[in-house]
Enzyme design. Structure first.
Site, PDB file in Angstrom:
ATOM      1  N   TYR A 148      77.140  12.535  53.574  1.00  0.00           N
ATOM      2  CA  TYR A 148      76.267  12.557  54.754  1.00  0.00           C
ATOM      3  C   TYR A 148      75.213  11.446  54.732  1.00  0.00           C
ATOM      4  O   TYR A 148      74.696  11.084  53.672  1.00  0.00           O
ATOM      5  CB  TYR A 148      75.507  13.886  54.819  1.00  0.00           C
ATOM      6  CG  TYR A 148      76.187  14.998  55.576  1.00  0.00           C
ATOM      7  CD1 TYR A 148      77.022  14.760  56.659  1.00  0.00           C
ATOM      8  CD2 TYR A 148      75.968  16.316  55.214  1.00  0.00           C
ATOM      9  CE1 TYR A 148      77.622  15.806  57.345  1.00  0.00           C
ATOM     10  CE2 TYR A 148      76.559  17.367  55.900  1.00  0.00           C
ATOM     11  CZ  TYR A 148      77.383  17.097  56.961  1.00  0.00           C
ATOM     12  OH  TYR A 148      77.968  18.136  57.635  1.00  0.00           O
ATOM     13  N   GLU A 149      74.848  10.990  55.935  1.00  0.00           N
ATOM     14  CA  GLU A 149      73.695  10.099  56.159  1.00  0.00           C
ATOM     15  C   GLU A 149      73.707   8.869  55.267  1.00  0.00           C
ATOM     16  O   GLU A 149      72.670   8.462  54.727  1.00  0.00           O
ATOM     17  CB  GLU A 149      72.383  10.869  55.956  1.00  0.00           C
ATOM     18  CG  GLU A 149      72.264  12.130  56.783  1.00  0.00           C
ATOM     19  CD  GLU A 149      72.389  11.888  58.271  1.00  0.00           C
ATOM     20  OE1 GLU A 149      72.231  10.733  58.716  1.00  0.00           O
ATOM     21  OE2 GLU A 149      72.672  12.844  59.002  1.00  0.00           O
ATOM     22  N   GLY A 150      74.859   8.245  55.120  1.00  0.00           N
ATOM     23  CA  GLY A 150      74.989   7.127  54.195  1.00  0.00           C
ATOM     24  C   GLY A 150      75.391   7.658  52.837  1.00  0.00           C
ATOM     25  O   GLY A 150      74.657   8.441  52.229  1.00  0.00           O
TER      26      GLY A 150
END
Length: 579
Positions: free
Chosen positions: A437-439
């Site tokens: 997630y998120e990078g």
């Protein structure tokens, strides 16, 4: 699988690591008084245990289903979300001018920690909404804020972020979704959005009255790559001037992904503008969408690190309960040959203490990071920069810890851990998404050794290692690890190529995260030893000692990998890897 909120340890971390009492001395956070903090932490813990936790296993077994274009959740989810909104938990840290309570981000982290420990998949719904509020608060026009923020803040509406496309992956600059200006008619000044997005968490559901999608798209004649991306609000239902809902926008959920875990969280493939009638509104300046989206993503990365704490806590509680009840064999070396609970066996005790120490270390790092973010909001530039350095640490190491602890939880259960009915496997399956997630965690580590390494001329990162060394001189192993971190940082800045830095980024990220977490755990231990909280002091002494004596030396052993350079990775041609 019962869930008991970790209220005592949370309050300790909020007070010692985040420094909530100092934050409450400011005018902005004056309402964060001790009684208020206690009420929030205890209240949301009780709510999470009573409303979200009972739905965790049900959500895993039944999951979200797409039926005739609508996403259906198991019985109980709609009622629990309605109660979440009614009790105001969504509004803890949101701006008061839009109906929020204006409390520190630290307390919003605690709300998410409790909800996510109770039910990680369900908690992704409010977590994404928090990010949408952040983006609009910082980059939306006054008109957009008045139009969308009150109902987002209350939780009546939910929010999403739409970055990824099938061909783009982590390379957001490769997106193809388009935004065409509308010049005539009732939608003049708005944009026609057209394209497809994947991996959209809670992109479609019926729990909130409206879903506010934040969508990255490219304007006509925009520059190539990330410099040509703009951000748009695309609501599921159009919003009339009086705030009521109008017709449905031209967007739909094409399908739901079949995932390893978080089954109750609908991960959607979203299509915008199939009929060329999808209307969006520009957020911020043209071609500056990525900057606006990263405002949303920065705190979201901290919240994803929080997920590691959440799943670690839940897995630890279940493993402890099982180990206390499961009786098997006599304890080795004991003159009494009667069978004992497996919690008495040395290796099981080692695993349980490791789970507890890692989870509490990650929690200490989480709230220390949150406290720095809050100080940045108050205008402390040094704290803001410190928070930026800490963000990849809590996101990457925190989520790695979630996986390790959940895996150890399965091991404590033995063969029963591999059987779905016990529920231990669900924690591991749910945990596995967080490092992506998120990078991805590799991207977090790359951020650490590029932008964060040179922040403020390198002083922000080196200052962290110096603070750790200064306060931990009496702990030789931790003191040495802080020195190792400083030495690696110096080598990366002065001698290493970019490839060398990236090759050592993940071990370095782990080293620095463990050093910071160990430092913050020591702060906790010193605090409880000065109080009458005897039981907590005894427990904390054991977990901190385990962390310092066993986990810190492991991190020190990563130095060789951090400075090994990239040459060894490319000694053979790519094709030779397949031999």
């Amino acid at each position: 699988m019962t869930y008991t909120p970790a209220t005592k340890d949370q309050l300790l971390a909020i007070r010692v690591n985040a420094g909530i009492e100092e934050l409450a001395q400011s005018e902005k956070f004056a309402d964060a008084e001790s009684d208020m903090v206690d009420a929030i932490v205890e209240g949301v813990g009780q709510f999470a245990a009573g409303e979200f936790a009972p739905l965790n296993r049900l959500g895993d077994l039944e999951g979200a289903k797409l039926e005739n274009g609508a996403v259906r959740l198991p019985d109980g989810f709609a009622e629990a979300y309605a109660h979440y909104v009614e009790q105001g938990w969504n509004a803890i840290a949101s701006p008061s001018e839009f109906g929020g309570q204006g409390l520190p981000f630290t307390l919003a982290c605690n709300v998410l920690e409790n909800l996510g420990t109770a039910n990680m998949a369900f908690n992704l719904l409010p977590m994404l909404s928090v990010g949408a509020i952040e983006a609009l608060e910082h980059h939306g026009s006054e008109e957009l804020q008045q139009k969308y923020l009150p109902d987002l803040v209350s939780g009546k509406w939910s929010g999403t972020m739409n970055l990824t496309e099938p061909q783009a992956g982590s390379d957001v600059g490769a997106l193809r979704t388009t935004a065409k200006p509308v010049t005539e008619g009732e939608n003049a000044g708005k944009y026609l959005i057209k394209g497809q997005k994947i991996y959209i968490t809670w992109g479609e559901h019926e729990l909130a009255e409206n879903i506010i999608h934040l969508v990255l798209a490219r304007l006509p004649d925009a520059p190539e790559g990330s410099r040509g991306i703009s951000l748009f609000i695309v609501p599921k239902y159009h919003v009339k001037p009086d705030g009521s809902l109008g017709a449905r926008n031209d967007l739909r959920c094409v399908s739901l992904e079949h995932k390893l875990g978080i089954n109750a969280s609908p991960t959607c493939v979203m299509s915008y503008g199939d009929n060329d009638e999808c209307i969006g509104e520009l957020v911020g300046a043209e071609n500056r969408g990525l900057a606006a989206m990263f405002t949303m993503m920065n705190n979201a990365r901290i919240n994803v690190g929080n997920q590691g704490v959440q799943i670690g806590e839940r897995a630890t509680q279940q493993a402890l309960d099982y180990a206390k009840e499961r009786v098997q064999s006599a304890r080795a070396g004991s003159p009494d040959k009667a069978s004992v609970a497996i919690i008495e066996h040395p290796d099981v005790r080692r695993m349980l203490l490791r789970m507890k120490a890692l989870t509490e270390g990650a929690r200490a790092l989480l709230y220390y990071t949150a406290g720095q973010v809050d100080r940045g909001v108050l205008g402390d530039d040094l704290a803001r920069a410190r928070g930026e350095v800490l963000t990849p640490l809590i996101k990457a190491w925190g989520t790695d810890i979630g996986i390790e602890v959940a895996s150890l939880g399965i091991q404590v259960h033995g063969g029963m851990g591999f059987i779905e009915e016990t529920g231990a496997a669900q924690h591991w399956r749910d945990s596995r998404i967080a490092p992506i997630y998120e990078g991805t965690n590799g991207i977090q580590a790359a951020d650490l050794v590029t932008r964060k390494l040179g922040l403020n001329g390198g002083e922000s990162l080196i200052g962290l290692t110096e603070d750790i060394a200064c306060e931990c001189a009496a702990e030789p192993t931790l003191f040495a690890l802080a020195g190792d971190c400083a030495a690696v940082a110096k080598w990366m800045r002065e001698d290493a190529s970019l490839d060398d830095r990236l090759a050592g980024s993940v071990p370095f990220c782990t080293m620095l995260a463990v050093a910071t977490a160990g430092w913050q755990l020591l702060r906790q231990l010193n605090a409880v030893q000065q109080t009458e909280a005897t039981a907590l002091a005894k427990s904390k002494s054991a977990t901190v000692r385990f962390f310092l004596d066993r986990i810190v030396p492991e991190a020190a052993g990563l130095k060789a990998s951090a400075i090994a350079g990239s040459a060894g990775l490319y000694e053979i041609e790519t094709e030779a890897l397949f031999v």
